[in-house]
Design a protein around this motif. Structure first.
Motif, PDB file in Angstrom:
ATOM      1  N   LEU A  49       0.814  -1.220   0.000  1.00  0.00           N
ATOM      2  CA  LEU A  49       0.000   0.000   0.000  1.00  0.00           C
ATOM      3  C   LEU A  49       0.847   1.269   0.000  1.00  0.00           C
ATOM      4  O   LEU A  49       0.529   2.225  -0.716  1.00  0.00           O
ATOM      5  CB  LEU A  49      -0.938  -0.015   1.214  1.00  0.00           C
ATOM      6  CG  LEU A  49      -2.011   1.065   1.281  1.00  0.00           C
ATOM      7  CD1 LEU A  49      -2.937   0.973   0.083  1.00  0.00           C
ATOM      8  CD2 LEU A  49      -2.810   0.932   2.557  1.00  0.00           C
ATOM      9  N   LEU A  50       1.926   1.291   0.761  1.00  0.00           N
ATOM     10  CA  LEU A  50       2.741   2.507   0.877  1.00  0.00           C
ATOM     11  C   LEU A  50       3.331   2.958  -0.468  1.00  0.00           C
ATOM     12  O   LEU A  50       3.227   4.133  -0.801  1.00  0.00           O
ATOM     13  CB  LEU A  50       3.827   2.337   1.932  1.00  0.00           C
ATOM     14  CG  LEU A  50       4.668   3.581   2.225  1.00  0.00           C
ATOM     15  CD1 LEU A  50       3.792   4.729   2.708  1.00  0.00           C
ATOM     16  CD2 LEU A  50       5.742   3.269   3.248  1.00  0.00           C
ATOM     17  N   PRO A  51       3.940   2.078  -1.272  1.00  0.00           N
ATOM     18  CA  PRO A  51       4.450   2.545  -2.565  1.00  0.00           C
ATOM     19  C   PRO A  51       3.346   3.093  -3.477  1.00  0.00           C
ATOM     20  O   PRO A  51       3.552   4.080  -4.185  1.00  0.00           O
ATOM     21  CB  PRO A  51       5.090   1.294  -3.183  1.00  0.00           C
ATOM     22  CG  PRO A  51       5.351   0.381  -2.055  1.00  0.00           C
ATOM     23  CD  PRO A  51       4.330   0.690  -1.014  1.00  0.00           C
ATOM     24  N   GLN A  52       2.172   2.468  -3.431  1.00  0.00           N
ATOM     25  CA  GLN A  52       1.051   2.968  -4.239  1.00  0.00           C
ATOM     26  C   GLN A  52       0.598   4.345  -3.754  1.00  0.00           C
ATOM     27  O   GLN A  52       0.283   5.222  -4.547  1.00  0.00           O
ATOM     28  CB  GLN A  52      -0.123   1.980  -4.171  1.00  0.00           C
ATOM     29  CG  GLN A  52       0.148   0.657  -4.814  1.00  0.00           C
ATOM     30  CD  GLN A  52       0.197   0.764  -6.324  1.00  0.00           C
ATOM     31  OE1 GLN A  52      -0.458   1.604  -6.913  1.00  0.00           O
ATOM     32  NE2 GLN A  52       1.002  -0.075  -6.941  1.00  0.00           N
ATOM     33  N   LEU A  53       0.570   4.523  -2.431  1.00  0.00           N
ATOM     34  CA  LEU A  53       0.165   5.813  -1.872  1.00  0.00           C
ATOM     35  C   LEU A  53       1.177   6.912  -2.200  1.00  0.00           C
ATOM     36  O   LEU A  53       0.792   8.063  -2.431  1.00  0.00           O
ATOM     37  CB  LEU A  53      -0.028   5.701  -0.362  1.00  0.00           C
ATOM     38  CG  LEU A  53      -1.255   4.907   0.093  1.00  0.00           C
ATOM     39  CD1 LEU A  53      -1.237   4.722   1.597  1.00  0.00           C
ATOM     40  CD2 LEU A  53      -2.526   5.588  -0.357  1.00  0.00           C
ATOM     41  N   LYS A  54       2.456   6.573  -2.229  1.00  0.00           N
ATOM     42  CA  LYS A  54       3.461   7.570  -2.594  1.00  0.00           C
ATOM     43  C   LYS A  54       3.288   8.014  -4.044  1.00  0.00           C
ATOM     44  O   LYS A  54       3.473   9.189  -4.368  1.00  0.00           O
ATOM     45  CB  LYS A  54       4.865   7.013  -2.369  1.00  0.00           C
ATOM     46  CG  LYS A  54       5.235   6.957  -0.904  1.00  0.00           C
ATOM     47  CD  LYS A  54       6.654   6.490  -0.710  1.00  0.00           C
ATOM     48  CE  LYS A  54       7.004   6.480   0.769  1.00  0.00           C
ATOM     49  NZ  LYS A  54       8.355   6.016   1.036  1.00  0.00           N
TER      50      LYS A  54
END
Length: 132
Positions: free
Chosen positions: A83-88
């Protein structure tokens, strides 16, 4: 008395006005179509008396959290660590994020997702609710 006959003009069907009308209808239907969010998970939103009845615009990103802990971003189910890479990547376009958490989801899961959203640099965050 002999009349002179004028040469007849050939009849032709002018399609340009018809094409114009079709394009105008196409534009009309595209603008009046209701767009909905793709829902990947079956989420029952919590009820709120003070929440806004305004729906999240289609341009907003939606994070869904199911009561069993599964997470979906914009209609695609993904593990928590992805989720974090997508949110970035999402943070670069500046659009808001709306979190749709099931009413029975564990509070810690919502806080963890909100922490990920915040650490990605997204400041416009909302929580989805339903009116009573």
């Amino acid at each position: 008395m002999k009349f002179r006959q004028r040469p007849r003009e050939e009849l032709e069907l002018n399609l340009i006005p018809l094409i114009d009308v079709i394009f105008m209808l196409l534009i009309f239907f595209m603008l009046t179509t209701t767009f909905i969010h793709d829902r990947a998970l079956n989420v029952t939103l919590p009820v709120s008396d003070q929440g806004s009845e305004q729906r999240a615009p289609v341009k907003d990103h939606v994070i869904e959290i199911a009561k069993d802990g599964r997470i979906a971003l914009d209609g695609h189910i993904m593990p928590s660590n992805a989720l974090l890479p997508q949110l970035k990547a999402i943070a670069k376009d500046g659009r808001p994020v709306v979190v749709w958490a099931d009413a029975e989801v564990i509070n810690q899961k919502v806080i963890s997702v909100l922490d990920l959203v915040r650490s990605a640099g997204i400041t416009k965050v909302g929580l989805g609710t339903t009116p009573p």
